[in-house]
Design a protein around this motif. Structure first.
Motif, PDB file in Angstrom:
ATOM      1  N   PHE A 102     -37.211  37.709 -75.010  1.00 43.88           N
ATOM      2  CA  PHE A 102     -36.579  38.445 -76.116  1.00 43.88           C
ATOM      3  C   PHE A 102     -36.548  39.942 -75.805  1.00 43.88           C
ATOM      4  CE2 PHE A 102     -37.341  34.571 -78.512  1.00 43.88           C
ATOM      5  CZ  PHE A 102     -36.206  34.491 -79.303  1.00 43.88           C
ATOM      6  N   ALA A 103     -37.628  40.447 -75.227  1.00 42.51           N
ATOM      7  CA  ALA A 103     -37.694  41.868 -74.887  1.00 42.51           C
ATOM      8  C   ALA A 103     -36.652  42.226 -73.840  1.00 42.51           C
ATOM      9  CB  ALA A 103     -39.105  42.223 -74.394  1.00 42.51           C
ATOM     10  N   ILE A 104     -36.477  41.376 -72.854  1.00 44.63           N
ATOM     11  CA  ILE A 104     -35.489  41.630 -71.799  1.00 44.63           C
ATOM     12  C   ILE A 104     -34.086  41.685 -72.404  1.00 44.63           C
ATOM     13  CG2 ILE A 104     -34.371  40.624 -69.767  1.00 44.63           C
ATOM     14  CD1 ILE A 104     -37.229  39.565 -69.009  1.00 44.63           C
ATOM     15  N   LEU A 105     -33.753  40.694 -73.235  1.00 43.88           N
ATOM     16  CA  LEU A 105     -32.429  40.669 -73.850  1.00 43.88           C
ATOM     17  C   LEU A 105     -32.218  41.881 -74.759  1.00 43.88           C
ATOM     18  CD1 LEU A 105     -32.186  36.850 -74.566  1.00 43.88           C
ATOM     19  CD2 LEU A 105     -30.769  38.152 -72.971  1.00 43.88           C
ATOM     20  N   THR A 106     -33.240  42.227 -75.535  1.00 45.67           N
ATOM     21  CA  THR A 106     -33.141  43.393 -76.415  1.00 45.67           C
ATOM     22  C   THR A 106     -32.931  44.656 -75.600  1.00 45.67           C
ATOM     23  OG1 THR A 106     -34.528  42.329 -78.077  1.00 45.67           O
ATOM     24  CG2 THR A 106     -34.333  44.723 -78.203  1.00 45.67           C
ATOM     25  N   GLY A 121     -43.553  45.989 -76.639  1.00 45.38           N
ATOM     26  CA  GLY A 121     -44.027  45.634 -77.966  1.00 45.38           C
ATOM     27  C   GLY A 121     -43.003  45.840 -79.060  1.00 45.38           C
ATOM     28  N   GLU A 122     -41.916  46.545 -78.784  1.00 43.34           N
ATOM     29  CA  GLU A 122     -40.852  46.765 -79.771  1.00 43.34           C
ATOM     30  C   GLU A 122     -39.721  45.799 -79.500  1.00 43.34           C
ATOM     31  OE1 GLU A 122     -39.393  50.743 -80.036  1.00 43.34           O
ATOM     32  OE2 GLU A 122     -41.347  51.590 -79.669  1.00 43.34           O
ATOM     33  N   GLY A 123     -39.079  45.305 -80.526  1.00 42.51           N
ATOM     34  CA  GLY A 123     -37.878  44.519 -80.375  1.00 42.51           C
ATOM     35  C   GLY A 123     -38.061  43.242 -79.596  1.00 42.51           C
ATOM     36  N   ALA A 124     -39.292  42.776 -79.450  1.00 43.52           N
ATOM     37  CA  ALA A 124     -39.518  41.585 -78.673  1.00 43.52           C
ATOM     38  C   ALA A 124     -39.357  40.333 -79.499  1.00 43.52           C
ATOM     39  CB  ALA A 124     -40.914  41.641 -78.053  1.00 43.52           C
ATOM     40  N   GLY A 125     -38.965  40.452 -80.681  1.00 44.19           N
ATOM     41  CA  GLY A 125     -38.672  39.542 -81.716  1.00 44.19           C
ATOM     42  C   GLY A 125     -38.794  38.131 -81.744  1.00 44.19           C
TER      43      GLY A 125
END
Length: 126
Positions: A102-106, A121-125
Motif C-alpha cells: 500500500f505504501a509503494i502504491l501511495t 508510516g503515512e498513507g500505508a493504508g
C-alpha cells in the motif's frame, strides 16, 4: 515493573488504555461513577456505529466542526476518505495485501501527481 529512582528501586504499574478502563470500572467509589457512565455511553455509541457506519461519519463531521474547520474543508476531507477507501478496496481486489505494498502504491501516486513521497508510516493504508 521495577524502576530505578533517586530514592532507590521502585515498582510501578503500567497500563494500556483497555486495562486502565477496566481498572476504572472496578473502582467502587461514587466519584468514579461519572466516568463509568461516560465509558458506557461511548461504548454504546461505538456499538451503534458498528451497526450503522453512517453514524461514525456523522460523529467525525461533528468533531471537525467543533475543532473549527470550515464546512468546505470538512466536505473535502470526507470525500477524500471515501475516495481513498474505494482506491484501497480496488487494490485489495487486485491482490495488494501488505502495508508495504500500500505504501509503494501511495508513493507512486504522490510522486506522479505532486512530485513528492510519503514518509514511512503515512498513507500505508488498509
Amino acid at each position: 515493573m521495577p524502576f530505578d529512582t533517586a530514592g532507590g528501586r521502585q515498582n510501578f504499574q503500567c497500563w494500556n488504555t483497555q486495562g486502565l478502563f477496566r481498572l476504572i470500572q472496578s473502582i467502587p467509589s461514587p466519584k468514579a461513577e461519572p466516568f463509568k457512565r461516560w465509558l458506557s455511553k461511548v461504548g454504546k455509541e461505538r456499538l451503534d456505529e458498528i451497526e450503522n457506519p453512517e453514524l461514525a461519519m456523522g460523529r467525525m463531521q461533528e468533531l471537525y466542526e467543533k475543532k473549527g474547520y470550515p464546512k468546505e474543508w470538512i466536505d473535502k476531507r470526507l470525500r477524500g476518505i471515501a475516495v481513498r477507501q474505494d482506491l484501497t478496496d480496488e487494490w485489495k481486489q487486485r491482490g495488494v495485501a501488505s502495508s508495504q505494498e500500500f505504501a509503494i502504491l501511495t508513493n507512486e501516486i504522490m510522486h506522479g501527481t505532486l512530485g513528492g513521497r510519503v514518509q514511512a508510516g503515512e498513507g500505508a493504508g488498509a
